[in-house]
Every structure is written in structure tokens, then in C-alpha cells.
Motif scaffolding. Sequence first.
Motif, PDB file in Angstrom:
ATOM      1  N   VAL A 198      60.601  32.973  57.080  1.00 41.09           N
ATOM      2  CA  VAL A 198      59.840  31.816  56.620  1.00 41.09           C
ATOM      3  C   VAL A 198      59.919  31.730  55.094  1.00 41.09           C
ATOM      4  N   TYR A 199      60.285  30.572  54.588  1.00 44.29           N
ATOM      5  CA  TYR A 199      60.334  30.304  53.158  1.00 44.29           C
ATOM      6  C   TYR A 199      59.404  29.139  52.852  1.00 44.29           C
ATOM      7  N   THR A 200      58.887  29.105  51.634  1.00 45.26           N
ATOM      8  CA  THR A 200      58.007  27.996  51.266  1.00 45.26           C
ATOM      9  C   THR A 200      58.791  26.690  51.122  1.00 45.26           C
ATOM     10  N   THR A 201      60.100  26.778  50.901  1.00 42.54           N
ATOM     11  CA  THR A 201      60.921  25.574  50.732  1.00 42.54           C
ATOM     12  C   THR A 201      61.550  25.090  52.031  1.00 42.54           C
ATOM     13  N   ALA A 202      61.270  25.775  53.144  1.00 36.48           N
ATOM     14  CA  ALA A 202      61.966  25.460  54.395  1.00 36.48           C
ATOM     15  C   ALA A 202      61.017  25.109  55.522  1.00 36.48           C
ATOM     16  N   GLU A 203      61.501  24.240  56.364  1.00 39.49           N
ATOM     17  CA  GLU A 203      60.830  23.922  57.625  1.00 39.49           C
ATOM     18  C   GLU A 203      61.694  24.509  58.732  1.00 39.49           C
ATOM     19  N   ILE A 204      61.077  25.117  59.718  1.00 39.42           N
ATOM     20  CA  ILE A 204      61.837  25.691  60.832  1.00 39.42           C
ATOM     21  C   ILE A 204      61.663  24.793  62.052  1.00 39.42           C
ATOM     22  N   ARG A 205      62.785  24.407  62.655  1.00 41.78           N
ATOM     23  CA  ARG A 205      62.754  23.577  63.855  1.00 41.78           C
ATOM     24  C   ARG A 205      63.474  24.298  64.985  1.00 41.78           C
ATOM     25  N   LYS A 206      62.972  24.122  66.165  1.00 40.93           N
ATOM     26  CA  LYS A 206      63.608  24.672  67.372  1.00 40.93           C
ATOM     27  C   LYS A 206      64.898  23.901  67.614  1.00 40.93           C
ATOM     28  N   MET A 207      65.982  24.639  67.818  1.00 40.56           N
ATOM     29  CA  MET A 207      67.270  24.009  68.041  1.00 40.56           C
ATOM     30  C   MET A 207      67.846  24.455  69.375  1.00 40.56           C
ATOM     31  N   VAL A 208      68.366  23.510  70.116  1.00 42.84           N
ATOM     32  CA  VAL A 208      69.103  23.819  71.329  1.00 42.84           C
ATOM     33  C   VAL A 208      70.536  23.377  71.086  1.00 42.84           C
ATOM     34  N   TYR A 209      71.487  24.034  71.713  1.00 43.44           N
ATOM     35  CA  TYR A 209      72.882  23.758  71.446  1.00 43.44           C
ATOM     36  C   TYR A 209      73.535  23.001  72.601  1.00 43.44           C
ATOM     37  N   ALA A 210      73.074  21.794  72.796  1.00 41.33           N
ATOM     38  CA  ALA A 210      73.639  20.892  73.792  1.00 41.33           C
ATOM     39  C   ALA A 210      73.325  19.480  73.333  1.00 41.33           C
ATOM     40  N   ASN A 211      74.046  18.512  73.818  1.00 45.23           N
ATOM     41  CA  ASN A 211      73.778  17.126  73.443  1.00 45.23           C
ATOM     42  C   ASN A 211      72.606  16.599  74.254  1.00 45.23           C
TER      43      ASN A 211
END
Length: 109
Positions: A38-51
Motif C-alpha cells: 500500500v502506497y499513499t500515492t496508489a489506489e489498489i483495484r481487484k483485477m481479473v485477467y479475462a475480457n
Amino acid sequence: MIGITGVTGELGSFVADLVDKRGMASIHLARSPERATVYTTAEIRKMVYANTPEVDEALKGIDAWVSTYTSIKVGEQAGVSTDVENVLGRPATSLLDILRDRQLIEEEQ
């Protein structure tokens, strides 16, 4: 906004650290957000690897990619940009140069 995938791996977290040290805002796309630093400059989003619609949602607001695989899969790397140079402060290294350097290192060992 710059998007970084693979942030729970060695390469992705290295790039995320560089981006953070430069004070650049970023979105970290991770399959396992709980493992992402976790960084103060970053947002973390859940990513899935499919269209899927989830992917479209995760990508909203991202202007540039720094990725080891996802952007290639969806065709985002079709053009040449200065994104790598902007993040690293030096021109990008070609895959051929990386492989050549790796071979030299292995030969020296």
C-alpha cells in the motif's frame, strides 16, 4: 493516471516502488489486492485477467500501462510511448538487450 499490473510480483512491485518514489499517482491492478504493498500515492483495484465487465471497470481512469502481461494481451502495447522513460528516468531497455545481459551474467557465473 498510470496503471501497474503484477504489483504482487517482483517486477511489478519494483515498478510500483519507482513510481511511488517519484510521487506519481497510480492504480495498482492485482489479482490479490491484500498482497499488494500500500502506497499513499496508489489506489489498489481487484483485477481479473479475462475480457469481462470487471476488467473494463478496473481500467477506468488509466491513461498509461506499465505491465508485464495484461496490456499485451488486450492490445494496449500496439504503439510506442514514453511511459517507461517517464517512470524510470531513462529510455526503455529492449527485450533483446535484457536477454543478452542475462546471458552475459550467466556466463560469468
